[in-house]
Design a protein around this motif. Structure first.
Motif, PDB file in Angstrom:
ATOM      1  N   LYS A 325      26.293 -13.770 -11.478  1.00  0.00           N
ATOM      2  CA  LYS A 325      26.361 -13.170 -10.149  1.00  0.00           C
ATOM      3  C   LYS A 325      27.627 -12.389 -10.011  1.00  0.00           C
ATOM      4  CE  LYS A 325      25.527 -14.055  -5.270  1.00  0.00           C
ATOM      5  NZ  LYS A 325      25.252 -15.001  -4.362  1.00  0.00           N
ATOM      6  N   GLU A 327      30.361 -11.729  -7.750  1.00  0.00           N
ATOM      7  CA  GLU A 327      30.579 -12.413  -6.514  1.00  0.00           C
ATOM      8  C   GLU A 327      32.109 -11.626  -5.937  1.00  0.00           C
ATOM      9  OE1 GLU A 327      29.510 -16.742  -5.237  1.00  0.00           O
ATOM     10  OE2 GLU A 327      30.136 -16.483  -7.548  1.00  0.00           O
ATOM     11  N   SER A 328      32.020 -11.223  -4.988  1.00  0.00           N
ATOM     12  CA  SER A 328      33.437 -10.454  -4.462  1.00  0.00           C
ATOM     13  C   SER A 328      34.484 -11.629  -3.917  1.00  0.00           C
ATOM     14  CB  SER A 328      33.188  -9.704  -3.147  1.00  0.00           C
ATOM     15  OG  SER A 328      32.326 -10.226  -2.238  1.00  0.00           O
ATOM     16  N   SER A 330      34.551 -14.615  -5.641  1.00  0.00           N
ATOM     17  CA  SER A 330      34.717 -15.415  -6.798  1.00  0.00           C
ATOM     18  C   SER A 330      36.259 -15.544  -7.013  1.00  0.00           C
ATOM     19  CB  SER A 330      34.042 -14.877  -7.963  1.00  0.00           C
ATOM     20  OG  SER A 330      34.643 -15.549  -9.232  1.00  0.00           O
ATOM     21  N   LYS A 335      33.872 -13.635 -11.952  1.00  0.00           N
ATOM     22  CA  LYS A 335      34.645 -12.138 -11.834  1.00  0.00           C
ATOM     23  C   LYS A 335      35.170 -11.688 -13.391  1.00  0.00           C
ATOM     24  CE  LYS A 335      38.403 -10.263  -8.872  1.00  0.00           C
ATOM     25  NZ  LYS A 335      38.577 -10.114  -7.664  1.00  0.00           N
TER      26      LYS A 335
END
Lengths: 572, 216
Positions: A325, A327-328, A330, A335
């Protein structure tokens, strides 16, 4: 020439045509019986012909396409690795990953399947084509089993040559008569199979096959008459390896972080809005056996370790496919994978572990996924699919574009329902309807965001589902951890007592004391550090155990959970 | 009308009839006959049904029939509306009856070896085993060339017939008579096909095959 049990040479053991899909061929080489089967992906498996469990021949088992199922107690073994993937007598448990059948090396070439009495993990002599192989478009004859010593069969074949054109000897038990090549498969001291190859497909194939079959039948009859006059040779006596010590005894506590496997990022792609797919391939050969629901640790370039579920179906061991995923928020785990790891990069992964095992004895299986939680459930659906077991997969995403692995989901044959963009209230009613009322032998598996897991768990409980029928896997533990308590832990097996101060975990204190204990996520989600509690009252703070397990007070996660009593006695 | 099968559970010849009746979805009653160790098939009561003292016997209403091959033909002619199991065509009928005779040869060899090993019968084990191997070799060759020409079954029609039902049981049970089928790969593949016939049932010693690869 006498046959040697340890002869590492490659011999043909079957024709390619002997291995249709969903069939198990019974073969033998140098006294060793073989179960040979072709998986639906075309891969040919050559295994010792006995189930590790009770020794029953696997050649009477069932080729399910990606797993071979023993006829006796239904143990399943995976394509390629021969690792055990399911034990029906323990439907709720993942089989130990060391349970792996003996496999022999295999090559498929010139319409024949070849194997050798070599260790498949350490092939000393790789398969090499016979001299002159490159010049033909080989066409195999009907194999001719002969009850005579392989060396006598070879000598008999040589007598078929006309006087003015003797047979050319080829390495091993093989020769060339004109442009036809014959191999003698040494089945046993007194048994052989003649496997002939014509250099091209004859104009009238049936007529040619009949012609050679008749010729070889006559040779067979002659050889068998001669063999009957001689004392029968003693059959070869292969030593059957005992079941390995680490299977027959209690293994040491596994250190999950000890063994890593290097993999190559074979493919990286955007599977959906916010979900990146990674295909991780072994550098050579195949990856270890996994079971549905299993995950791997991925060691990231920045030193972090993150867990990702394997999405593969049964027997797919050439690479693992995971979904990550994007994720901003993270903190650098996902990331790093998403932003810096590229196709062709090398990564280290752990062997697969399974804390989310799938039962295959349910009359109804409900799979509920939220967002990236689809990954373990996709694998489960694929296993159930392959065994034609019924299931319903519910996949919730916020938006249509966020549906990951869509093509893979569409390829499934079960009930797959994708729910996109439902308002919160409607998600609740959809889950409630999907679950329905519980009855015997129904199981639900759920993976997704914490809120969704809570919702499924409370809804299921309210609709009469018992704890043992609700299987869940959290990605992470969102609960705030209260580490303010201080207490003593007595480690019964290690004979030491340690003090756990506020602000430190049991795991950390044990590590400081020099103990090596397994752990993985260290936030109470993955289940790796599960420890048996002998005495004392546990302050559970994990999301791995269900409520009944917590209430039983017999085990705990040492990475986050603590003590309510002043002292805990652990089985470490 | 009621069908009654005088049956011994471990008899391959009785199983032939259970198998065809299952495929044809026929209802029938079973009268168990203690073939071993009771030798009930030699009792006065049984000899009145079949003076040859052999299982199976099948009664259909007033009709009393014996010999598994004959009964297979009867059941197919009487109850198989599709006509596929014992076809009318004279040449195919001859072909099927030829295989019924092979089935009897298999009974005399493979089944005899099994009786010698498992049921204390005083048969010559080596001779019966050698006889079974001789027959299996011929069937394997027949089936191997059949596969090459697109024929999956013992007789020439594109579907199974009672020929397959008659030969199947004692081929599958051969290992109980110490007769390995390792050297007969085409014969082994044919047993997969028989076990995938809709309505197939098992008996002790005969295991199911998994489903075939679904058509793409």
């Amino acid at each position: 020439m006498t046959l040697s049990l340890s002869d590492p040479a490659w011999y043909p053991i079957a024709s390619s045509d002997d291995l249709p899909f969903r069939h198990v061929y019974q073969g033998q080489l140098l006294g060793r019986e073989l179960a040979v089967w072709r998986a639906d992906d075309g891969n040919v498996n050559v295994w010792e012909n006995r189930c590790l469990h009770r020794g029953v021949r696997l050649s009477i088992g069932i080729n399910e396409g990606a797993e071979l199922k023993c006829q006796y107690h239904g143990w399943r073994y995976a394509n390629r690795s021969a690792g055990c993937t399911y034990i029906p007598a323990h439907p709720a448990d993942a089989p130990a990953r060391r349970i792996q059948n003996k496999i022999y090396p295999v090559a498929e070439a010139f319409g024949l399947v070849w194997s050798a009495a070599q260790d498949s993990d350490n092939i000393e002599r790789p398969f090499a084509p016979f001299p002159g192989a490159e010049s033909g478009q080989w066409f195999p004859l009907r194999p001719m089993p002969v009850n005579a010593a392989p060396e006598d069969v070879l000598a008999g074949l040589a007598t078929l040559a006309p006087d003015d054109r003797p047979a050319d000897s080829l390495p091993g038990l093989a020769l060339r008569l004109g442009d036809v090549v014959y191999f003698v498969q040494p089945v046993d001291a007194g048994r052989a199979v003649i496997r002939g190859l014509l250099p091209s497909t004859p104009a009238d194939a049936t007529q040619a096959l009949r012609h050679y079959n008749e010729m070889l039948s006559k040779l067979r009859d002659r050889l068998e008459r001669a063999a009957a006059k001689k004392p029968a040779p003693e059959p070869l006596a292969p030593a059957f390896d005992k079941v390995s010590a680490d299977l027959a005894t209690m293994p040491d506590i596994a250190i999950p972080r000890g063994n890593t496997i290097p993999v190559v990022v074979k493919r990286k792609w955007t599977s959906a809005d916010g979900v990146i797919g990674f295909e991780l391939a072994a550098r050579e050969g195949h990856l270890p056996t996994f079971q549905p629901g299993a995950h791997i640790d991925v060691h990231l370039p920045n030193g972090l370790i993150r867990q990702y579920s394997i999405t593969n179906g049964p027997g797919e061991l050439m690479s693992y496919i995971i979904g990550v995923k994007q994720e901003s928020a993270s903190k650098g785990g996902s990331k790093v994978l998403v932003e810096t790891v590229r196709q062709g990069d090398m990564l280290a992964i752990s062997e697969p572990r399974n804390n989310f095992p799938l039962r295959r004895d349910a009359t109804r299986t409900v799979l509920i996924a939220g967002g990236i939680g689809i990954t373990p459930l996709l694998s489960m659906a694929r296993f159930l699919d392959k065994s034609s077991l019924p299931y319903e997969l519910h996949y919730f995403t916020r938006a249509c574009e966020q549906v990951a692995f869509r093509g893979d989901l569409e390829a499934l044959h079960g009930t797959v329902l994708i729910h996109t963009g439902l308002p919160r209230a409607e998600i609740g009613t959809t889950i409630s309807t999907a679950l329905g009322a519980w009855s015997q032998a129904q199981h639900v598996y759920v993976c997704g965001p914490s809120a969704m897991l809570e919702s499924v768990r409370t809804t299921a409980a309210a609709q009469g589902w018992p704890d043992e029928a609700i299987h869940f896997e959290y990605f992470k533990n969102d609960k705030p951890i209260d580490d303010s308590s201080a207490f003593d832990v007595e480690l019964a097996r290690s004979a030491m007592t340690l003090h756990v101060p506020a602000g430190k975990t049991i795991l950390e204190v044990m590590r400081d004391a020099g103990l090596t204990v397994p752990s993985s996520c260290e936030q109470g989600a993955c289940g790796t550090c599960l420890t048996t509690v002998i005495e004392g009252e546990v302050d559970h703070q994990d999301v791995y155990l269900n409520d009944s397990e917590k209430a039983a007070n017999t085990c705990m996660m040492t990475c986050v959970s603590r003590a309510k009593s002043a002292r805990l006695v652990l089985d470490i | 009308m009621t069908i009654t099968l005088h049956d011994f559970e471990l008899s391959g010849n009785c199983y032939k009839l259970r198998l065809l009746m299952s495929i044809l979805q026929l209802r029938y009653d079973i009268v168990p006959v203690d073939f071993f160790p009771g030798r009930e098939h030699k009792s006065d009561a049984f000899l009145r049904l079949n003076p040859f003292g052999q299982l199976p016997v099948l009664q259909d209403g007033d009709l009393t029939l014996s010999d598994s091959g004959a009964i297979l033909a009867y059941l197919a002619r009487r109850y198989d509306a599709s006509g596929q199991w014992f076809p009318d065509d004279p040449a195919v009928t001859a072909e099927v009856l030829r295989w019924h005779a092979v089935a009897d040869d298999i009974t005399a060899t493979a089944s005899a070896a099994r009786l010698a090993l498992g049921f204390d019968y005083p048969f010559d084990l080596e001779k019966t085993q050698a006889g079974a191997h001789r027959i299996f070799r011929i069937i394997d060759e027949h089936l191997w060339f059949g596969e090459k020409s697109g024929r999956d079954w013992l007789a020439s029609p594109a579907h199974p017939t009672t020929a397959d039902i008659a030969c199947f049981p004692y081929v599958m049970l051969s290992e109980e008579g110490g007769i390995s089928r390792q050297d007969y790969p085409a014969l082994r593949r044919w047993t997969d096909r028989v076990r995938r016939i809709p309505g197939f049932i098992v008996m002790s010693g005969i295991f199911p095959a998994g489903p075939a690869l679904p058509a793409a």
